[in-house]
Structures are given as C-alpha cells and as structure tokens.
Scaffold this motif. Structure first.
Motif, PDB file in Angstrom:
ATOM      1  N   MET A 121      73.760  51.690 146.445  1.00 39.61           N
ATOM      2  CA  MET A 121      73.615  50.726 145.351  1.00 39.61           C
ATOM      3  C   MET A 121      72.166  50.627 144.892  1.00 39.61           C
ATOM      4  SD  MET A 121      76.210  47.636 146.454  1.00 39.61           S
ATOM      5  CE  MET A 121      75.333  47.308 147.988  1.00 39.61           C
ATOM      6  N   VAL A 122      71.242  50.635 145.839  1.00 42.27           N
ATOM      7  CA  VAL A 122      69.815  50.573 145.503  1.00 42.27           C
ATOM      8  C   VAL A 122      69.406  51.808 144.704  1.00 42.27           C
ATOM      9  CG1 VAL A 122      67.484  50.460 146.435  1.00 42.27           C
ATOM     10  CG2 VAL A 122      69.321  49.189 147.545  1.00 42.27           C
ATOM     11  N   VAL A 123      69.853  52.964 145.166  1.00 46.05           N
ATOM     12  CA  VAL A 123      69.484  54.221 144.507  1.00 46.05           C
ATOM     13  C   VAL A 123      70.064  54.293 143.101  1.00 46.05           C
ATOM     14  CG1 VAL A 123      69.789  56.716 144.595  1.00 46.05           C
ATOM     15  CG2 VAL A 123      69.176  55.470 146.668  1.00 46.05           C
ATOM     16  N   VAL A 124      71.294  53.814 142.927  1.00 51.94           N
ATOM     17  CA  VAL A 124      71.908  53.824 141.601  1.00 51.94           C
ATOM     18  C   VAL A 124      71.099  52.975 140.626  1.00 51.94           C
ATOM     19  CG1 VAL A 124      73.912  53.028 140.285  1.00 51.94           C
ATOM     20  CG2 VAL A 124      74.232  54.375 142.352  1.00 51.94           C
ATOM     21  N   VAL A 125      70.641  51.819 141.082  1.00 52.04           N
ATOM     22  CA  VAL A 125      69.820  50.955 140.222  1.00 52.04           C
ATOM     23  C   VAL A 125      68.526  51.673 139.838  1.00 52.04           C
ATOM     24  CG1 VAL A 125      68.529  48.796 140.092  1.00 52.04           C
ATOM     25  CG2 VAL A 125      70.787  48.830 141.153  1.00 52.04           C
ATOM     26  N   GLY A 126      67.859  52.294 140.810  1.00 48.48           N
ATOM     27  CA  GLY A 126      66.627  53.018 140.520  1.00 48.48           C
ATOM     28  C   GLY A 126      66.861  54.186 139.579  1.00 48.48           C
ATOM     29  N   PHE A 127      67.941  54.920 139.815  1.00 50.24           N
ATOM     30  CA  PHE A 127      68.260  56.087 138.977  1.00 50.24           C
ATOM     31  C   PHE A 127      68.554  55.659 137.536  1.00 50.24           C
ATOM     32  CE2 PHE A 127      71.208  59.171 137.188  1.00 50.24           C
ATOM     33  CZ  PHE A 127      70.564  60.377 137.466  1.00 50.24           C
ATOM     34  N   LEU A 128      69.323  54.591 137.365  1.00 51.92           N
ATOM     35  CA  LEU A 128      69.709  54.157 136.026  1.00 51.92           C
ATOM     36  C   LEU A 128      68.547  53.537 135.265  1.00 51.92           C
ATOM     37  CD1 LEU A 128      73.254  52.624 136.669  1.00 51.92           C
ATOM     38  CD2 LEU A 128      72.681  54.843 135.679  1.00 51.92           C
ATOM     39  N   MET A 129      67.731  52.737 135.946  1.00 51.05           N
ATOM     40  CA  MET A 129      66.626  52.075 135.251  1.00 51.05           C
ATOM     41  C   MET A 129      65.554  53.068 134.839  1.00 51.05           C
ATOM     42  SD  MET A 129      66.302  48.461 137.327  1.00 51.05           S
ATOM     43  CE  MET A 129      65.379  47.646 136.040  1.00 51.05           C
ATOM     44  N   ASN A 130      65.205  53.983 135.726  1.00 53.52           N
ATOM     45  CA  ASN A 130      64.231  55.010 135.351  1.00 53.52           C
ATOM     46  C   ASN A 130      64.839  55.958 134.317  1.00 53.52           C
ATOM     47  OD1 ASN A 130      61.489  56.368 136.252  1.00 53.52           O
ATOM     48  ND2 ASN A 130      62.968  58.016 136.040  1.00 53.52           N
ATOM     49  N   GLY A 131      66.122  56.278 134.492  1.00 53.56           N
ATOM     50  CA  GLY A 131      66.790  57.167 133.550  1.00 53.56           C
ATOM     51  C   GLY A 131      66.906  56.571 132.160  1.00 53.56           C
ATOM     52  N   ALA A 132      67.076  55.248 132.082  1.00 53.61           N
ATOM     53  CA  ALA A 132      67.159  54.595 130.772  1.00 53.61           C
ATOM     54  C   ALA A 132      65.851  54.750 130.005  1.00 53.61           C
ATOM     55  CB  ALA A 132      67.500  53.114 130.948  1.00 53.61           C
ATOM     56  N   ASN A 133      64.734  54.546 130.698  1.00 54.27           N
ATOM     57  CA  ASN A 133      63.435  54.732 130.047  1.00 54.27           C
ATOM     58  C   ASN A 133      63.208  56.193 129.668  1.00 54.27           C
ATOM     59  OD1 ASN A 133      61.976  52.334 129.605  1.00 54.27           O
ATOM     60  ND2 ASN A 133      61.575  52.117 131.787  1.00 54.27           N
ATOM     61  N   LEU A 134      63.568  57.102 130.552  1.00 55.16           N
ATOM     62  CA  LEU A 134      63.381  58.522 130.263  1.00 55.16           C
ATOM     63  C   LEU A 134      64.211  58.938 129.052  1.00 55.16           C
ATOM     64  CD1 LEU A 134      62.200  61.282 131.020  1.00 55.16           C
ATOM     65  CD2 LEU A 134      64.121  61.587 132.604  1.00 55.16           C
ATOM     66  N   PHE A 135      65.463  58.521 129.020  1.00 50.05           N
ATOM     67  CA  PHE A 135      66.332  58.858 127.894  1.00 50.05           C
ATOM     68  C   PHE A 135      65.817  58.245 126.598  1.00 50.05           C
ATOM     69  CE2 PHE A 135      69.921  57.743 125.131  1.00 50.05           C
ATOM     70  CZ  PHE A 135      70.452  59.000 124.895  1.00 50.05           C
ATOM     71  N   GLY A 136      65.423  56.967 126.661  1.00 52.50           N
ATOM     72  CA  GLY A 136      64.930  56.290 125.477  1.00 52.50           C
ATOM     73  C   GLY A 136      63.700  56.951 124.890  1.00 52.50           C
ATOM     74  N   TYR A 137      62.770  57.346 125.741  1.00 51.39           N
ATOM     75  CA  TYR A 137      61.539  57.958 125.241  1.00 51.39           C
ATOM     76  C   TYR A 137      61.762  59.401 124.786  1.00 51.39           C
ATOM     77  CZ  TYR A 137      58.773  53.921 126.462  1.00 51.39           C
ATOM     78  OH  TYR A 137      58.256  52.660 126.493  1.00 51.39           O
ATOM     79  N   ILE A 138      62.706  60.085 125.395  1.00 46.59           N
ATOM     80  CA  ILE A 138      63.049  61.414 124.885  1.00 46.59           C
ATOM     81  C   ILE A 138      63.653  61.302 123.490  1.00 46.59           C
ATOM     82  CG2 ILE A 138      64.627  63.372 125.182  1.00 46.59           C
ATOM     83  CD1 ILE A 138      64.193  63.156 128.171  1.00 46.59           C
ATOM     84  N   ARG A 139      64.498  60.293 123.280  1.00 49.95           N
ATOM     85  CA  ARG A 139      65.068  60.070 121.950  1.00 49.95           C
ATOM     86  C   ARG A 139      63.970  59.743 120.943  1.00 49.95           C
ATOM     87  NH1 ARG A 139      70.411  58.786 121.303  1.00 49.95           N
ATOM     88  NH2 ARG A 139      69.831  58.792 119.107  1.00 49.95           N
ATOM     89  N   CYS A 140      62.991  58.947 121.367  1.00 45.83           N
ATOM     90  CA  CYS A 140      61.855  58.662 120.485  1.00 45.83           C
ATOM     91  C   CYS A 140      61.081  59.935 120.170  1.00 45.83           C
ATOM     92  CB  CYS A 140      60.911  57.656 121.144  1.00 45.83           C
ATOM     93  SG  CYS A 140      61.576  56.004 121.370  1.00 45.83           S
ATOM     94  N   ARG A 141      60.982  60.789 121.155  1.00 41.61           N
ATOM     95  CA  ARG A 141      60.170  62.003 121.013  1.00 41.61           C
ATOM     96  C   ARG A 141      60.810  63.029 120.083  1.00 41.61           C
ATOM     97  NH1 ARG A 141      57.374  65.764 120.393  1.00 41.61           N
ATOM     98  NH2 ARG A 141      55.898  66.757 121.791  1.00 41.61           N
ATOM     99  N   VAL A 142      62.110  63.199 120.189  1.00 44.30           N
ATOM    100  CA  VAL A 142      62.762  64.270 119.430  1.00 44.30           C
ATOM    101  C   VAL A 142      63.580  63.761 118.255  1.00 44.30           C
ATOM    102  CG1 VAL A 142      62.874  65.744 121.456  1.00 44.30           C
ATOM    103  CG2 VAL A 142      64.813  64.293 120.906  1.00 44.30           C
ATOM    104  N   GLY A 143      63.796  62.449 118.150  1.00 42.55           N
ATOM    105  CA  GLY A 143      64.524  61.919 117.008  1.00 42.55           C
ATOM    106  C   GLY A 143      65.921  61.474 117.357  1.00 42.55           C
ATOM    107  N   ALA A 144      66.672  61.131 116.348  1.00 40.56           N
ATOM    108  CA  ALA A 144      68.030  60.612 116.535  1.00 40.56           C
ATOM    109  C   ALA A 144      68.984  61.716 116.923  1.00 40.56           C
ATOM    110  CB  ALA A 144      68.515  59.935 115.242  1.00 40.56           C
TER     111      ALA A 144
END
Length: 208
Positions: free
Chosen positions: A145-168
């Motif tokens: 459960m701890v690892v899932v929270v860490g994976f999702l929270m870091n992954g959300a930022n990574l995904f969001g910034y990749i979308r910012c970087r390359v567009g919609a």
C-alpha cells in the motif's frame, strides 16, 4: 473530463534554456530533492528507527505528500517552466490544464536544474516500480500500500509534466503518427533500394 494545453510555445523552447551550469533556484532544487529522497530513505530504513508500521506509514505518506505538493506547485514552475493543474468548471466538468512558459520576456531555465528535475522524477519512478514488484514477490500487503501511494504520486507528477512538455493528446498522437510514417517511408525506401540492387546483378551477368 476534458484536457487542454495553455501557453504552449514549443518553437521558442530552446531559447529558454540557459546553458550555464549554475543553479538559479538552489532552494527549489534542494526541496525538490529533499522530500523525495527522504521518502525513499524512510521507506528503506524506517525499520531501524521504529517497529511501528503505523508510525512509519504516516511519516512516509507525509513526506510523499510534501514532495507531491512541492514538485507540482513550486519546483516544476521554477526549474523547467511547466505547470499542470485541475479545476471543476461551473458545469461540473473536471478540466486538466497543462501549461508551458512562453519564451518571450521570461527568465531562462538552467540546463543543470532541468536535468536534475527530470532525472529525479524518472529515477524515483523507476525505484518505486522496483519496490512495487518487490512487495508483490514478498507478499507484503501492508508495504504494498505504501509503495502504491509513492508510485502513483510520483507518477502523477511525471505524467503531468511530460504532458506539459510534449503537448496535449492530439499532439502526442501527431508525434507518434509522424514517427511511424517516417519509419515506414524509410523502410520502403530501403526495401526498394535492396530490390533494385539485387535485380541489377543478373541483368549485368546476362549482358556479359
């Protein structure tokens, strides 16, 4: 749920990069690394300081939350000129906004800070993925459960910034389409060239 990009100006993106290796925002860089490194260290070494899973769980989750907030609201905007956020409009529709700083009249981005930002996001995501499979193999549900929270929270930022970087998503689709069409065109050319070369051999032998 709708998505949109705001202030995207990829043509001027290279003009934003400052090749100087000095850190323009050392405090932002420190906290960008501090909370995520602390969360990882707490996960790996928490058993040495406390035998209570609840205490360890709360400490790690707090560090992950502070890291998520810092990266999403502060370090992303200062270190790479990107920002993503969400709001609900008057019709109750959830809208996701991905922003990229324009080139004209803005402070340049440090190349060193940009590398630190992206490298830390990617490395931490890989580490949380390793921990994810490790807890599965060990059948450790509570740490899973701890690892899932860490994976999702870091992954959300990574995904969001990749979308910012390359567009919609439409930009992602066009990029993928362009890559596939280029590869297909290249393979067709190479295939035609090889056929022409193989066909030229027998004809020359016949003439002789």
């Amino acid at each position: 749920m709708e998505e949109s990009d705001v202030a995207l100006n990829f043509g001027e993106e290279d003009d934003l990069v400052n090749k100087d290796k000095k850190l323009i925002h050392p405090v932002a860089v420190f906290f960008h690394l501090f909370f995520r490194a602390s969360a990882l260290i707490a996960y790996l070494l928490c058993g040495l300081f406390s035998s209570s899973f609840i205490t360890n769980f709360v400490v790690i989750i707090l560090l992950l939350c502070m890291d998520f907030w810092t990266v999403k609201n502060i370090s992303g905007r200062l270190l790479v000129g990107l920002r993503w956020w969400n709001y609900v409009d008057e019709n109750g529709v959830s809208r996701w906004i991905y922003e990229s700083r324009k080139g004209s009249g803005t402070i340049k981005i440090s190349a060193a800070e940009s590398r630190i930002f992206w490298l830390s996001l990617i490395v931490c995501q890989v580490l949380w993925a390793v921990f994810f499979f490790s807890t599965i193999f060990q059948l450790s549900l509570k740490w899973f459960m701890v690892v899932v929270v860490g994976f999702l929270m870091n992954g959300a930022n990574l995904f969001g910034y990749i979308r910012c970087r390359v567009g919609a998503k439409k930009n992602l689709s066009s990029v993928a389409t362009n890559i596939l069409s280029t590869k297909l065109f290249t393979s067709m050319l190479s295939s035609a060239a090889s056929k022409a070369t193989s066909g030229a051999g027998p004809s020359e032998a016949t003439k002789e």
